[in-house]
Design an enzyme around this catalytic site. Structure first.
Site, PDB file in Angstrom:
ATOM      1  N   ASP A 289       2.543  70.791  15.492  1.00  0.00           N
ATOM      2  CA  ASP A 289       3.778  70.898  14.517  1.00  0.00           C
ATOM      3  C   ASP A 289       4.996  70.271  15.325  1.00  0.00           C
ATOM      4  O   ASP A 289       5.690  71.141  16.002  1.00  0.00           O
ATOM      5  CB  ASP A 289       4.026  72.051  13.804  1.00  0.00           C
ATOM      6  CG  ASP A 289       2.681  72.456  12.874  1.00  0.00           C
ATOM      7  OD1 ASP A 289       2.224  71.741  12.286  1.00  0.00           O
ATOM      8  OD2 ASP A 289       2.574  73.693  12.872  1.00  0.00           O
ATOM      9  N   LEU A 290       5.607  69.116  14.989  1.00  0.00           N
ATOM     10  CA  LEU A 290       6.644  68.442  15.664  1.00  0.00           C
ATOM     11  C   LEU A 290       7.864  69.436  15.509  1.00  0.00           C
ATOM     12  O   LEU A 290       8.482  69.906  14.600  1.00  0.00           O
ATOM     13  CB  LEU A 290       7.147  67.362  14.986  1.00  0.00           C
ATOM     14  CG  LEU A 290       8.073  66.298  15.744  1.00  0.00           C
ATOM     15  CD1 LEU A 290       7.833  66.062  17.147  1.00  0.00           C
ATOM     16  CD2 LEU A 290       8.262  65.035  15.065  1.00  0.00           C
ATOM     17  N   ASP A 291       8.285  69.926  16.854  1.00  0.00           N
ATOM     18  CA  ASP A 291       9.659  70.514  17.055  1.00  0.00           C
ATOM     19  C   ASP A 291       9.605  72.107  16.362  1.00  0.00           C
ATOM     20  O   ASP A 291      10.595  72.446  16.079  1.00  0.00           O
ATOM     21  CB  ASP A 291      10.755  69.789  16.875  1.00  0.00           C
ATOM     22  CG  ASP A 291      11.104  68.626  17.527  1.00  0.00           C
ATOM     23  OD1 ASP A 291      10.696  68.598  18.862  1.00  0.00           O
ATOM     24  OD2 ASP A 291      11.437  67.380  17.082  1.00  0.00           O
ATOM     25  N   GLU A 292       8.461  72.545  15.986  1.00  0.00           N
ATOM     26  CA  GLU A 292       8.240  73.583  15.272  1.00  0.00           C
ATOM     27  C   GLU A 292       7.773  74.945  15.951  1.00  0.00           C
ATOM     28  O   GLU A 292       7.286  75.810  15.487  1.00  0.00           O
ATOM     29  CB  GLU A 292       7.844  73.478  13.898  1.00  0.00           C
ATOM     30  CG  GLU A 292       8.496  72.520  12.922  1.00  0.00           C
ATOM     31  CD  GLU A 292       7.940  72.478  11.598  1.00  0.00           C
ATOM     32  OE1 GLU A 292       7.239  73.256  11.389  1.00  0.00           O
ATOM     33  OE2 GLU A 292       8.308  71.544  10.860  1.00  0.00           O
TER      34      GLU A 292
END
Length: 282
Positions: free
Chosen positions: A223-226
């Protein structure tokens, strides 16, 4: 005096966990030098970090702790603090975080060993090699991404890297690479997300008159940048600061947040609690 170790554990929160661990250490003449714990009332989990000295072999200690697993259903890790984590750093064209990590490592402020630097651009080769560290230029395009990431994994194995640090590496890691390096990759980015996406986020922030800028260091997931957040840093700004001022201050907070995250990870101070972290800073 012996060696210095860190035990980290998580288990269902119930009475007797601290007594079981401290009793085991006391029975083996180990000396506790630091101990921190936290019970998560929502998850019902207990987290603990114990730093201690012991003259016993690591395998003997590991066997002793494993014997506690059936009793308190714990997951644990034992780490010898005398063994420095081996770190592979990935970077693109912005070198402020890389430069900071290299300096802190050489000066002894970070107790890690940077074994290599990988970049999709050649710009950071002179800086890296000035520290006597191997530099690998691995260009990437959408078509070559699978092959490039396979080369990254080969380098991780070759250098026996314990941790990969994305020091402003401006490429998104594939879900496959994230899975293979789960819990072993730390990223840093500005904290405007998700408000100001894309190019020139500090110019976007300036145009909206933001009053705080920040940076977030986190573990990388698909999950991108999460991914689970390890550390964040902020700086207060006002209408007198230009976009260039904001960008410069942003570089400073990025350096600070990333350095703390890497140090805390290296010192076994970060425990995963689902999608968040438990951090026991010194």
């Amino acid at each position: 005096m012996g060696s210095e170790y860190v035990l980290t554990l998580s288990c269902p929160d119930k009475p007797g966990v601290v007594a079981a661990v401290s009793g085991l250490l006391a029975a083996r003449q180990c000396n506790i030098t630091e101990s921190q714990q936290f019970g998560d009332p929502v998850a019902g989990r207990f987290f603990m970090r114990v730093q201690f000295t012991s003259s016993l072999p690591e395998d003997e200690l590991r066997t002793a702790f494993a014997a506690l697993v059936p009793e308190i259903a714990m997951e644990f890790r034992l780490h010898d603090l005398g063994v420095k984590p081996r770190v592979l750093v990935m970077v693109s064209k912005l070198g402020h975080c890389l430069n900071d990590l290299l300096y802190r490592t050489r000066s002894g402020l970070l107790d890690i060993e940077i074994v290599a630097v990988v970049s999709n651009h050649p710009d950071m080769r002179p800086l890296t090699q000035s520290y006597g560290i191997d530099f690998h230029h691995l260009p990437v395009t959408p078509e070559t991404k699978p092959r490039q990431e396979a080369e990254v994994l080969t380098l991780v194995d070759h250098y026996r890297a314990d941790l990969v640090v994305l020091a402003r590496y401006m490429q998104v890691l594939s879900a496959d690479l994230c899975a293979k390096l789960s819990g072993r990759v730390i990223n840093i980015h500005h904290s405007f997300l998700p408000s100001f996406k894309g190019a020139k986020p500090y110019h976007q922030a300036y145009s909206r008159g933001v009053k705080l800028i920040g940076a977030t260091a986190h573990y990388v997931t698909a999950d991108l940048d999460e991914g689970p957040i390890i550390e964040q840093e902020v700086a207060r700004v006002d209408h007198t600061h230009s976009p260039d001022d904001l960008a410069a201050m942003g570089r400073d907070v990025e350096r600070l947040a990333l350095a703390r995250a890497v140090r805390w990870h290296a010192e076994q101070r970060v425990l995963l609690d689902g999608h968040k972290t438990i951090v026991f800073p010194r």
